[in-house]
Design an enzyme around this catalytic site. Structure first.
Site, PDB file in Angstrom:
ATOM      1  N   GLU A   1      41.893  13.013   7.893  1.00 53.06           N
ATOM      2  CA  GLU A   1      41.935  14.408   6.295  1.00 53.06           C
ATOM      3  C   GLU A   1      43.034  15.351   6.928  1.00 53.06           C
ATOM      4  OE1 GLU A   1      37.916  16.559   7.716  1.00 53.06           O
ATOM      5  OE2 GLU A   1      38.889  18.471   6.471  1.00 53.06           O
TER       6      GLU A   1
ATOM      7  N   ASP B   1      27.720  11.254   9.950  1.00 52.41           N
ATOM      8  CA  ASP B   1      28.562  12.021  11.088  1.00 52.41           C
ATOM      9  C   ASP B   1      27.725  12.427  12.475  1.00 52.41           C
ATOM     10  OD1 ASP B   1      30.849  12.779   9.795  1.00 52.41           O
ATOM     11  OD2 ASP B   1      31.067  13.997   9.462  1.00 52.41           O
TER      12      ASP B   1
HETATM   13  O1  KIV Z   1      31.619  16.365   6.644  1.00 49.43           O
HETATM   14  C1  KIV Z   1      32.504  16.193   5.874  1.00 49.43           C
HETATM   15  O2  KIV Z   1      32.277  16.248   4.473  1.00 49.43           O
HETATM   16  C2  KIV Z   1      33.847  14.953   6.403  1.00 49.43           C
HETATM   17  C3  KIV Z   1      34.445  14.757   4.993  1.00 49.43           C
HETATM   18  C4  KIV Z   1      35.524  15.919   5.213  1.00 49.43           C
HETATM   19  C5  KIV Z   1      35.685  13.747   5.345  1.00 49.43           C
HETATM   20  O3  KIV Z   1      33.891  14.546   7.492  1.00 49.43           O
END
Ligand code: KIV
Length: 279
Positions: free
Chosen positions: A181, A83
């Site tokens: 989500e 991310d």
């Molecule tokens: O950070 C995370 O765990 C996510 C999931 C909810 C897809 O982005």
């Protein structure tokens, strides 16, 4: 050879469901990878489950790189997606490319970022430099302060249409998949049937092409929040506390360590030592 984004896209074409799980550390990531799960996601949820923040906003690029490096040392088979944290891609396209590059150098195969149509230019720019992107629409935890908080998205016709348009725009921008989500299951199914790249759902129903869960939720290790959409396959927190209580009792009673847990001197050396120190 580990899975590539093309393997994940092909799974949708072949009608196979995609499994994904969050991973943040070497030990658990090794087990997730060994289980055959298709995608390891170094989510910014690390901020909550690993670092104890209230939400994902305080997570930094340095922290995401550290988690990504740890998971990449463990990963043998799965695709590794990391991310982009809050404010690492929103201010400029340069930031987005530079920070995506940092995650790739830390060992990720692809990056994920939150946002719909407003992020399509940024996504195209990242894809243009050769970095695969997973989109993320529906509930977007990095911007919940703009909305009504952690609520199901796409329950009305207009919000549903906006989500479907967002998904189409992200596909156009070049994402290899999209995380959905907490979207109503009807809308998640329509999106999954409308776009050609796979959808990975969390709290968005069975019509998605794959599912993702936070590993601590699945293992029953995170007590602070228990989302309704997360299935608990274990109650590990109970077992862990029980094991730690047993350890404490063993230390206090002298049952631990036992002979098999300690190391001894050579008998002759010990004899000589005793003679020298006179005991
Ligand atoms: O950070 C995370 O765990 C996510 C999931 C909810 C897809 O982005």
């Amino acid at each position: 050879m580990h899975k590539s984004v093309y393997d994940i896209i092909k799974m949708k074409k072949d009608g196979k469901k995609i499994s994904a799980i969050t991973s943040y550390d070497y030990t658990l990531a090794s087990l997730c990878d060994k289980s055959g799960i298709d995608i390891l996601l170094v989510g910014d949820s690390a901020g909550m489950v690993m670092l104890g923040y209230e939400n994902t906003i305080p997570v930094t690029m340095d922290q995401m790189c550290m988690f990504t490096e740890a998971v990449s040392r463990a990963r043998k088979n799965s695709l590794l997606v990391a991310d982009l944290p809050f404010m690492s891609y929103q201010a400029s396209i340069e930031d987005a490319i530079k920070n995506s590059g940092r995650l790739i150098q830390a060992g990720a195969d692809a990056v994920k970022l939150e946002g719909g149509i407003s992020m399509s230019e940024t996504i195209s720019a990242i894809v243009d430099v050769g970095i695969p992107v997973m989109g993320h629409i529906g509930l977007q935890p990095q911007t919940t302060m703009l909305s009504e908080g952690y609520k199901v998205q796409g329950r009305t016709k207009d919000t549903a249409i906006k989500l479907i348009e967002d998904a189409k725009e992200l596909e156009e921008a070049g994402v290899f998949s999209i995380a959905l989500e907490m979207i109503s299951h009807e809308v998640a199914q329509i999106i999954s049937e409308t776009i050609s790249v796979p959808t990975i759902g969390i709290g968005s129903g069975v019509g998605c092409n794959g599912q993702v869960l936070v590993v601590q939720d699945l293992l029953g290790m995170f007590e602070k929040i228990k989302p309704r959409f997360a299935k608990r396959y274990l109650n590990l927190s109970e077992d862990i506390v029980k094991a730690l209580e047993n350890y404490k009792n063993d230390v206090e009673s002298g049952t631990f360590p036992a002979q098999e847990n300690w190391f001894s001197m050579d008998d002759n050396e010990f004899k000589k030592l005793r003679e020298q120190i006179g005991s």
